[in-house]
Design a protein around this motif. Structure first.
Motif, short mmCIF file in Angstrom:
data_model
loop_
_atom_site.label_atom_id
_atom_site.label_comp_id
_atom_site.label_asym_id
_atom_site.label_seq_id
_atom_site.Cartn_x
_atom_site.Cartn_y
_atom_site.Cartn_z
N ARG A 148 -5.69 -2.18 -7.36
CA ARG A 148 -5.93 -0.91 -7.50
C ARG A 148 -5.38 0.07 -6.54
NH1 ARG A 148 -12.49 -2.71 -8.36
NH2 ARG A 148 -12.31 -3.74 -10.54
N LEU A 149 -5.24 -0.71 -5.29
CA LEU A 149 -4.41 0.34 -4.26
C LEU A 149 -3.33 -0.76 -4.12
CD1 LEU A 149 -7.52 0.97 -1.80
CD2 LEU A 149 -6.49 2.58 -3.77
N VAL A 150 -2.11 0.17 -3.59
CA VAL A 150 -0.96 -0.55 -3.37
C VAL A 150 -0.98 -0.96 -2.02
CG1 VAL A 150 0.37 1.67 -2.64
CG2 VAL A 150 1.54 -0.40 -4.05
N GLY A 151 -1.77 -0.40 -1.01
CA GLY A 151 -1.66 -0.62 0.39
C GLY A 151 -3.03 -0.04 1.03
N TYR A 152 -3.29 -0.73 2.12
CA TYR A 152 -4.40 -0.31 2.88
C TYR A 152 -4.02 -0.24 4.50
CZ TYR A 152 -8.80 0.63 5.37
OH TYR A 152 -9.89 0.98 6.17
N TYR A 153 -4.12 0.95 5.14
CA TYR A 153 -3.91 0.93 6.68
C TYR A 153 -5.07 1.72 7.38
CZ TYR A 153 -1.55 2.92 10.79
OH TYR A 153 -1.46 3.20 12.14
N GLU A 154 -5.54 1.10 8.59
CA GLU A 154 -6.30 1.37 9.32
C GLU A 154 -5.91 1.20 10.75
OE1 GLU A 154 -11.25 1.38 10.38
OE2 GLU A 154 -10.48 0.89 8.44
N PRO A 155 -5.63 2.10 11.65
CA PRO A 155 -5.18 1.86 13.01
C PRO A 155 -5.81 1.18 13.84
CG PRO A 155 -5.76 4.31 12.63
CD PRO A 155 -5.67 3.68 11.35
N TYR A 156 -7.07 1.09 13.50
CA TYR A 156 -8.13 0.37 14.69
C TYR A 156 -9.36 -0.39 13.77
CZ TYR A 156 -10.68 -1.24 18.86
OH TYR A 156 -11.52 -2.08 19.65
N MET A 157 -9.13 -1.90 13.71
CA MET A 157 -10.23 -2.18 12.83
C MET A 157 -10.63 -3.56 13.31
SD MET A 157 -9.61 -2.85 8.83
CE MET A 157 -10.83 -2.91 7.44
N HIS A 158 -11.76 -4.26 13.18
CA HIS A 158 -12.39 -5.52 13.40
C HIS A 158 -12.10 -6.60 12.81
CE1 HIS A 158 -14.61 -2.84 16.51
NE2 HIS A 158 -14.12 -3.79 17.32
N ALA A 159 -12.10 -7.77 13.31
CA ALA A 159 -11.59 -8.90 12.29
C ALA A 159 -12.68 -9.19 11.22
CB ALA A 159 -11.68 -10.23 13.17
N TRP A 160 -14.01 -8.71 11.49
CA TRP A 160 -15.13 -8.84 10.33
C TRP A 160 -14.78 -8.14 9.31
CZ3 TRP A 160 -16.65 -8.14 15.72
CH2 TRP A 160 -16.89 -6.88 15.98
N ASP A 161 -14.14 -6.82 9.54
CA ASP A 161 -13.85 -5.90 8.39
C ASP A 161 -12.53 -6.50 7.72
OD1 ASP A 161 -15.86 -4.16 9.48
OD2 ASP A 161 -14.59 -3.83 10.68
N VAL A 202 -4.79 -2.54 11.28
CA VAL A 202 -4.66 -3.49 10.03
C VAL A 202 -3.82 -2.76 9.12
CG1 VAL A 202 -6.27 -3.97 8.03
CG2 VAL A 202 -7.10 -4.47 10.33
N LEU A 203 -2.84 -3.41 8.44
CA LEU A 203 -2.06 -3.01 7.24
C LEU A 203 -1.91 -4.28 6.28
CD1 LEU A 203 -0.31 -1.05 6.20
CD2 LEU A 203 1.71 -1.96 7.50
N ALA A 204 -2.23 -3.89 5.16
CA ALA A 204 -1.78 -5.07 3.75
C ALA A 204 -1.15 -3.93 2.89
CB ALA A 204 -3.22 -5.54 3.49
N ALA A 205 -0.45 -4.80 2.17
CA ALA A 205 0.35 -4.06 1.20
C ALA A 205 0.55 -5.20 0.15
CB ALA A 205 1.51 -3.38 1.77
N ALA A 206 0.78 -4.58 -1.28
CA ALA A 206 1.78 -5.15 -2.21
C ALA A 206 3.15 -5.10 -2.08
CB ALA A 206 1.42 -4.18 -3.54
N PRO A 207 3.66 -6.11 -2.71
CA PRO A 207 5.24 -6.19 -2.09
C PRO A 207 6.27 -5.02 -2.23
CG PRO A 207 4.45 -7.90 -3.61
CD PRO A 207 3.50 -6.84 -3.83
N GLY A 208 5.82 -3.90 -3.21
CA GLY A 208 6.61 -2.70 -3.44
C GLY A 208 6.39 -1.74 -2.45
N ALA A 209 5.13 -1.98 -1.47
CA ALA A 209 4.90 -0.79 -0.50
C ALA A 209 5.11 -1.29 0.81
CB ALA A 209 3.54 -0.37 -0.74
N ILE A 210 5.49 -2.64 1.15
CA ILE A 210 5.54 -3.21 2.73
C ILE A 210 6.36 -2.27 3.23
CG2 ILE A 210 6.32 -4.94 3.93
CD1 ILE A 210 5.23 -6.85 1.47
N ASP A 211 7.53 -2.02 3.03
CA ASP A 211 8.65 -1.44 3.66
C ASP A 211 8.21 0.00 3.99
OD1 ASP A 211 9.99 -3.79 3.75
OD2 ASP A 211 11.51 -2.96 2.48
N ASP A 212 7.75 0.80 3.23
CA ASP A 212 7.52 2.15 3.36
C ASP A 212 6.31 2.16 4.41
OD1 ASP A 212 8.94 3.80 1.87
OD2 ASP A 212 8.06 3.18 -0.09
#
Length: 265
Positions: free
Chosen positions: A204-217, A248-258
């Motif tokens: 549903r999303l191609v990636g998620y970025y948050e500059p500060y996040m905790h492990a439980w999240d 925290v950064l997670a991405a689908a394959p086509g969005a990783i580099d960007d």
């Protein structure tokens, strides 16, 4: 039953059962949220209620009863060290602000780490009737349907999730949004980082970025994204880093580099 009799499969089944039960309890509180006493933590936007504490206590009690040698880290009560090599990492209600304000964008997040790496991730979104489940080498599912990410989706033809909080400055948040928009992307923020990571796994999303996040999240979401065919930036777990925040950064394959360029990771 002692921890040595429990392997990955048994912990996965337990995590799924516990998360589903916790989701039902949390939903009961949500449907009667007018009676909740709301407290603030770090700032007026960082809130907690008895629902968070009761759901975490429920999860912790079942884990300790079944796997007494496992570690347990919860948002509300901190870290209980273990000796088995497994650590449960739990956010009883991720998205407490939406929860207490009557919005459905919240979830119960249950992860299990083995030697510091997420090997189980279960996220239950009760208002949406959705159960995201994953374990190392076993893939990821949404309500039993296998999730597999499309490598053709990029930040330019899909949507990216972002997160922000008072740990980072408004200028930093503004700059990351500007860089994403300049690169041809667009974004949403729904108030639950764990749920948006599940949306990455679901495509549903191609990636998620948050500059500060905790492990439980993020740990349950990381497992989901990896098992669906995506990537996540490693989260530091050495020493006391597991209880501290990190990008925290997670991405689908086509969005990783960007997204790595945008996040400078």
């Amino acid at each position: 039953m002692k921890s040595e009799n429990f392997g990955l499969d048994a912990r996965f089944a337990l995590a799924l059962a516990i998360a589903e039960e916790a989701g039902k309890v949390a939903l009961g509180y949500y449907e009667n949220r007018e009676s909740l006493i709301i407290e603030t933590k770090r700032d007026p936007q960082d809130v907690v209620s008895i629902a968070d504490r009761e759901v975490e206590n429920l999860i912790r009690a079942q884990v300790v009863a079944t796997n007494p040698d496992d570690g347990f880290l919860g948002e509300e009560y901190g870290l209980l060290a273990g000796t088995s090599g497994y650590t449960w990492v739990v956010d009883p209600i991720d998205g407490t602000s939406p929860f207490v304000n009557g919005m459905p964008n919240w979830c119960v997040s249950v992860a299990v780490l083995r030697d510091g790496q997420p090997v189980i991730g279960v996220i239950v979104a009760p208002c949406h009737g959705e159960i995201y489940a994953s374990a190392l080498g076993k893939g990821a599912t949404l309500n039993g349907t296998v999730l597999s990410l499309d490598p053709k989706r990029t930040i330019r033809n899909a949507v990216t999730g972002i997160g922000a909080n008072s740990y980072v400055t408004p200028a930093f948040v503004g700059n990351m949004v500007e860089k994403l928009l300049d690169a041809g992307g667009n974004f949403i923020r729904n108030g639950s980082g764990a749920l948006m990571l599940a949306y990455v796994a679901a495509g549903r999303l191609v990636g998620y970025y948050e500059p500060y996040m905790h492990a439980w999240d993020c740990m349950a979401g990381f497992c989901l994204v990896r098992e669906a065919g995506g990537w996540f930036h490693p989260f530091p777990v050495e020493g006391d880093r597991l209880i501290k925040g990190a990008p925290v950064l997670a991405a689908a394959p086509g969005a990783i580099d960007d997204l790595r360029r945008i996040a400078s990771l």
